[in-house]
Design an enzyme around this catalytic site. Structure first.
Site, PDB file in Angstrom:
ATOM      1  N   ASP A 125       0.857  -1.189   0.000  1.00  0.00           N
ATOM      2  CA  ASP A 125       0.000   0.000   0.000  1.00  0.00           C
ATOM      3  C   ASP A 125       0.900   1.249   0.000  1.00  0.00           C
ATOM      4  O   ASP A 125       1.896   1.312   0.722  1.00  0.00           O
ATOM      5  CB  ASP A 125      -0.903   0.002   1.234  1.00  0.00           C
ATOM      6  CG  ASP A 125      -2.046   1.006   1.111  1.00  0.00           C
ATOM      7  OD1 ASP A 125      -3.204   0.572   1.057  1.00  0.00           O
ATOM      8  OD2 ASP A 125      -1.763   2.226   1.066  1.00  0.00           O
ATOM      9  N   ILE A 126       0.518   2.243  -0.781  1.00  0.00           N
ATOM     10  CA  ILE A 126       1.337   3.460  -0.910  1.00  0.00           C
ATOM     11  C   ILE A 126       1.329   4.285   0.382  1.00  0.00           C
ATOM     12  O   ILE A 126       2.266   5.042   0.642  1.00  0.00           O
ATOM     13  CB  ILE A 126       0.860   4.277  -2.139  1.00  0.00           C
ATOM     14  CG1 ILE A 126       1.963   5.149  -2.689  1.00  0.00           C
ATOM     15  CG2 ILE A 126      -0.387   5.070  -1.851  1.00  0.00           C
ATOM     16  CD1 ILE A 126       1.663   5.696  -4.081  1.00  0.00           C
TER      17      ILE A 126
ATOM     18  N   ASN B 146     -12.886  -2.789   2.585  1.00  0.00           N
ATOM     19  CA  ASN B 146     -13.811  -1.648   2.612  1.00  0.00           C
ATOM     20  C   ASN B 146     -14.770  -1.770   1.424  1.00  0.00           C
ATOM     21  O   ASN B 146     -14.327  -2.023   0.299  1.00  0.00           O
ATOM     22  CB  ASN B 146     -13.032  -0.336   2.529  1.00  0.00           C
ATOM     23  CG  ASN B 146     -12.097  -0.155   3.714  1.00  0.00           C
ATOM     24  OD1 ASN B 146     -12.421  -0.538   4.830  1.00  0.00           O
ATOM     25  ND2 ASN B 146     -10.919   0.398   3.467  1.00  0.00           N
TER      26      ASN B 146
ATOM     27  N   GLY C  30     -16.058   3.337   3.512  1.00  0.00           N
ATOM     28  CA  GLY C  30     -14.828   4.114   3.321  1.00  0.00           C
ATOM     29  C   GLY C  30     -14.003   3.647   2.132  1.00  0.00           C
ATOM     30  O   GLY C  30     -12.803   3.924   2.066  1.00  0.00           O
TER      31      GLY C  30
ATOM     32  N   HIS D 108     -10.353  -5.375  -3.091  1.00  0.00           N
ATOM     33  CA  HIS D 108      -9.006  -5.684  -2.595  1.00  0.00           C
ATOM     34  C   HIS D 108      -9.063  -5.988  -1.112  1.00  0.00           C
ATOM     35  O   HIS D 108      -9.899  -5.460  -0.386  1.00  0.00           O
ATOM     36  CB  HIS D 108      -8.037  -4.527  -2.863  1.00  0.00           C
ATOM     37  CG  HIS D 108      -8.533  -3.200  -2.371  1.00  0.00           C
ATOM     38  ND1 HIS D 108      -9.443  -2.438  -3.087  1.00  0.00           N
ATOM     39  CD2 HIS D 108      -8.266  -2.492  -1.243  1.00  0.00           C
ATOM     40  CE1 HIS D 108      -9.705  -1.336  -2.415  1.00  0.00           C
ATOM     41  NE2 HIS D 108      -9.007  -1.347  -1.279  1.00  0.00           N
TER      42      HIS D 108
ATOM     43  N   HIS E  93      -6.949  -5.579   2.338  1.00  0.00           N
ATOM     44  CA  HIS E  93      -5.817  -4.976   3.046  1.00  0.00           C
ATOM     45  C   HIS E  93      -5.273  -6.048   3.981  1.00  0.00           C
ATOM     46  O   HIS E  93      -6.029  -6.588   4.800  1.00  0.00           O
ATOM     47  CB  HIS E  93      -6.266  -3.795   3.902  1.00  0.00           C
ATOM     48  CG  HIS E  93      -6.750  -2.619   3.129  1.00  0.00           C
ATOM     49  ND1 HIS E  93      -5.980  -1.482   2.941  1.00  0.00           N
ATOM     50  CD2 HIS E  93      -7.925  -2.376   2.508  1.00  0.00           C
ATOM     51  CE1 HIS E  93      -6.672  -0.591   2.234  1.00  0.00           C
ATOM     52  NE2 HIS E  93      -7.854  -1.103   1.966  1.00  0.00           N
TER      53      HIS E  93
HETATM   54  P1  5GP Z   1      -9.800   1.503   0.130  1.00  0.00           P
HETATM   55  O1  5GP Z   1     -10.354   1.617  -1.260  1.00  0.00           O
HETATM   56  O2  5GP Z   1      -9.885   0.119   0.694  1.00  0.00           O
HETATM   57  O3  5GP Z   1     -10.381   2.499   1.060  1.00  0.00           O
HETATM   58  O4  5GP Z   1      -8.262   1.867   0.098  1.00  0.00           O
HETATM   59  C1  5GP Z   1      -7.476   1.935  -1.038  1.00  0.00           C
HETATM   60  C2  5GP Z   1      -6.027   1.819  -0.617  1.00  0.00           C
HETATM   61  O5  5GP Z   1      -5.241   1.893  -1.779  1.00  0.00           O
HETATM   62  C3  5GP Z   1      -5.538   2.922   0.337  1.00  0.00           C
HETATM   63  O6  5GP Z   1      -5.001   2.319   1.513  1.00  0.00           O
HETATM   64  C4  5GP Z   1      -4.457   3.655  -0.472  1.00  0.00           C
HETATM   65  O7  5GP Z   1      -3.354   4.045   0.310  1.00  0.00           O
HETATM   66  C5  5GP Z   1      -4.068   2.633  -1.528  1.00  0.00           C
HETATM   67  N1  5GP Z   1      -3.680   3.215  -2.796  1.00  0.00           N
HETATM   68  C6  5GP Z   1      -4.366   4.174  -3.486  1.00  0.00           C
HETATM   69  N2  5GP Z   1      -3.718   4.448  -4.641  1.00  0.00           N
HETATM   70  C7  5GP Z   1      -2.625   3.649  -4.663  1.00  0.00           C
HETATM   71  C8  5GP Z   1      -1.568   3.493  -5.627  1.00  0.00           C
HETATM   72  O8  5GP Z   1      -1.519   4.139  -6.680  1.00  0.00           O
HETATM   73  N3  5GP Z   1      -0.602   2.592  -5.313  1.00  0.00           N
HETATM   74  C9  5GP Z   1      -0.627   1.857  -4.164  1.00  0.00           C
HETATM   75  N4  5GP Z   1       0.388   0.982  -3.968  1.00  0.00           N
HETATM   76  N5  5GP Z   1      -1.610   1.987  -3.240  1.00  0.00           N
HETATM   77  C10 5GP Z   1      -2.587   2.872  -3.492  1.00  0.00           C
END
Ligand code: 5GP
Ligand code: ZN
Length: 115
Positions: free
Chosen positions: A33-34, A89, A95, A102, A104
């Site tokens: 995760d970034i 999520n 959220g 995906h 986490h």
């Molecule tokens: P969610 O959709 O479950 O709320 O979270 C999406 C997750 O993707 C976040 O934790 C965010 O930091 C991660 N994320 C968003 N864009 C990128 C990206 O371009 N590269 C990576 N490696 N992670 C990402």
């Protein structure tokens, strides 16, 4: 459609955007995760574009099962030795920021940044 050209996780899966990959097979790609919330914070992403569990159906049963069973192996291989947390999520109320399903996978020494 099996992929969405405007989806960032589809683009990462297809190698069109960079990521720190830790795993890939015919069904999944996993990468860091970034914005990590824990010392180990991986995203386990199916190659197939499915928005979330809200839009998943019985046709995704095998994929979802494989995704859960892959998690402990990725945890072990990436330094989450004494257990791990999985978070999914779903939708605005959950959220969700990226509308490509995906997991986490979080682990490593505590305290973590956020939970
Ligand atoms: P969610 O959709 O479950 O709320 O979270 C999406 C997750 O993707 C976040 O934790 C965010 O930091 C991660 N994320 C968003 N864009 C990128 C990206 O371009 N590269 C990576 N490696 N992670 C990402
Ligand atoms: Zn996608």
């Amino acid at each position: 459609m099996s992929h969405d050209p405007t989806c960032i996780f589809c683009r990462i899966v297809r190698g069109e955007l960079p990521s720190r990959r830790v795993h890939e097979d015919e069904d999944f790609v996993a990468f860091h995760d970034i914005h990590p919330a824990a010392p180990v914070h991986l995203l386990l992403v199916p190659r197939l574009h499915v928005e979330s569990l809200i839009t998943a159906g019985p046709e995704h049963s095998a994929l979802l099962g494989k995704m859960l069973l892959l998690a402990p192996r990725l945890a072990r291989e990436n330094g989450a030795d004494d257990g791990f947390r999985l978070v999914v999520n779903n939708g605005p109320g959950g959220g969700q920021e990226v509308y490509h399903l995906h997991l986490h996978l979080m682990g490593g020494p505590r305290p973590w940044k956020r939970t």
